[in-house]
Write a protein that holds these residues in place. Structure first.
Motif, PDB file in Angstrom:
ATOM      1  N   CYS A 183     -16.506  -3.618  -0.280  1.00  0.00           N
ATOM      2  CA  CYS A 183     -15.078  -3.379  -0.439  1.00  0.00           C
ATOM      3  C   CYS A 183     -14.321  -4.565  -1.020  1.00  0.00           C
ATOM      4  O   CYS A 183     -13.136  -4.413  -1.363  1.00  0.00           O
ATOM      5  N   ARG A 214       0.858  -1.188   0.000  1.00  0.00           N
ATOM      6  CA  ARG A 214       0.000   0.000   0.000  1.00  0.00           C
ATOM      7  C   ARG A 214       0.895   1.239   0.000  1.00  0.00           C
ATOM      8  O   ARG A 214       1.894   1.290   0.718  1.00  0.00           O
ATOM      9  N   THR A 258      -9.197   0.176   3.299  1.00  0.00           N
ATOM     10  CA  THR A 258      -8.033  -0.335   2.575  1.00  0.00           C
ATOM     11  C   THR A 258      -6.759   0.429   2.878  1.00  0.00           C
ATOM     12  O   THR A 258      -5.696  -0.167   3.097  1.00  0.00           O
ATOM     13  N   LYS A 300      -2.216   0.346  -4.524  1.00  0.00           N
ATOM     14  CA  LYS A 300      -2.083  -0.898  -3.773  1.00  0.00           C
ATOM     15  C   LYS A 300      -1.748  -2.040  -4.720  1.00  0.00           C
ATOM     16  O   LYS A 300      -1.966  -1.957  -5.940  1.00  0.00           O
TER      17      LYS A 300
END
Length: 415
Positions: free
Chosen positions: A159, A88, A144, A106
């Motif tokens: 998600c 990330r 996230t 990501k």
């Protein structure tokens, strides 16, 4: 298919991409005020143990009793591995007094490499700003990119499933953002227009529909409106988001040669509810989506991939509780319910319509999850998560039930 080596290589490319962006922006930035720039990098390893009553989908595209559980092996972009890396990157650079650059990206086996934001923001006034570039829809509260994310896999179906992936990330577009105070409320609004085909950003994005093996997307346009209200006295926070999408795709196969037009509308509701205990947080979310797709062809046969009208109703609800026991320990509990209903009406090239009740399709999924995040210090952290899932899917008179669980451990480092 991606090997473990290629996935590791992809995570490395994500970090390199972020560094390149940072260097390019940094060169354009004045050297004043170092605190006006902030970047965060996360990388590590996820490992999962899965156990399901159905090991694999008995009939992909019709009976997906394993994938419908939405465990970590469901609908992954890369070939699922029990142990896999993740990465990330988030960053903000203040280029001048009223211009900034924002970046989010990501890499993981669930969605591959994804740049959700690479945008410039121009502050017109203290209460109005414009954003241009690859902009984040900001439809939801998916965790996230949270630096203190307590989940490995989010409890919100919104998600994690491809049913909603088109509206939970970002795309090339333009946004207008307002931020105002009224009495005891902080009010933020966002309006945006998007085209995922620009910059070849998402050339195959077409919701959860695959018109044909060789389809090409010819149009993909979206508009959105978001409202976020924070009660400064009670800390109650409310989010309401709306996004509308119009898409078109062409199927060149000789037996089809048809155009699929698709439209969907999505509403997202979220509540962050304060409690009498400052370390306990409660979140409720609900998603409602209506989707309609129509394909017409002069050559396609009845009941093929084309010459049909398909409608879909999707509902997803989640409740989450998180408890910050200490600065190093975060405990999370969550439950969710996802409902999907689909109906298809078939017709001939001369528009004779045939409706088949047995073609009504449904999915009912219930999940429960518990997680513990431990921050060890110096950037090292670990998350353990347990997921229990039970689903029933099928058509009129046909049931395809399944259940399963997943236990995962994430070992990560961030700086």
């Amino acid at each position: 298919m991606f090997s473990t080596f290629s996935i590791n290589k992809s995570v490395s490319r994500l970090i390199v991409l972020a560094v390149v962006f940072k260097c390019l922006i940094g060169n354009a930035q004045t050297e004043s005020d170092p605190h006006r720039r902030h970047w965060n990098y996360q990388a590590g390893i996820d490992t999962w143990h899965l156990d399901a009553s159905v090991d694999k989908d008995p009939l992909p595209g019709y009976n997906e009793a394993n994938s419908n559980l939405l465990l970590p092996n469901s609908y992954t972009q890369w070939q699922f591995k029990q142990t896999s890396p993740f990465g990330r990157v988030t960053g903000t650079e203040q280029l001048s007094r009223n211009v900034s650059f924002n970046f989010k990206a990501k890499a993981d086996q669930s969605q591959g490499i994804k740049v959700n934001e690479a945008s410039f923001q121009k502050d017109i006034s203290p209460s109005l700003a414009l954003r241009v570039g690859v902009v984040d829809y900001k439809t939801s509260w998916c965790r996230t990119y949270d630096t203190d994310n307590g989940w490995i896999q989010d409890i919100e179906a919104f998600c994690v499933t491809p049913q909603f992936r088109d509206v939970s990330g970002g795309a090339p577009g333009l946004q207008a953002v307002t931020n105002t105070n009224w009495k005891d409320y902080q009010i933020q609004t966002l309006a945006g227009i998007y085209n995922p085909l620009l910059l070849n950003y998402a050339p195959k994005e077409f919701g959860n529909v695959v018109p044909s093996p060789q389809y090409s997307v010819t149009s993909n346009k979206k508009t959105s409106l978001n409202l976020n209200v924070l009660d400064l006295m009670t800390s109650l926070e409310t989010r309401i988001s709306y996004i509308h999408t119009d898409q078109a795709a062409y199927s060149p196969e000789k037996n089809l040669r048809g155009t699929t037009k698709q439209a969907y509308d999505l509403l997202y509701f979220g509540l962050n509810v304060p409690t009498r205990y400052p370390d306990l947080a409660v979140r409720l979310t609900h998603v409602l989506q209506h989707q309609k797709a129509t394909c017409w062809s002069s050559v396609a046969q009845l009941a093929s991939r084309c010459n049909l009208n398909a409608t879909s109703q999707k509902h997803a609800t989640s409740i989450q509780l998180s408890y910050r026991h200490t600065s190093k320990n975060l405990f999370s509990l969550g439950v969710s319910e996802t409902k999907i209903a689909q109906q298809a009406d078939f017709f001939t090239p001369d528009l004779q319509v045939f409706t088949h009740l047995e073609d009504q399709f449904y999915i009912r999924l219930h999940q429960a999850s518990a997680a513990w995040r431990r921050d060890w210090g110096d950037g090292f952290f670990a998350v353990g998560q347990f997921i229990k899932a039970k689903q029933t899917s099928g058509q009129l008179g046909i049931r395809n039930p399944s259940e399963g669980y997943a236990f995962g451990i994430r070992l990560g480092y961030q700086y």
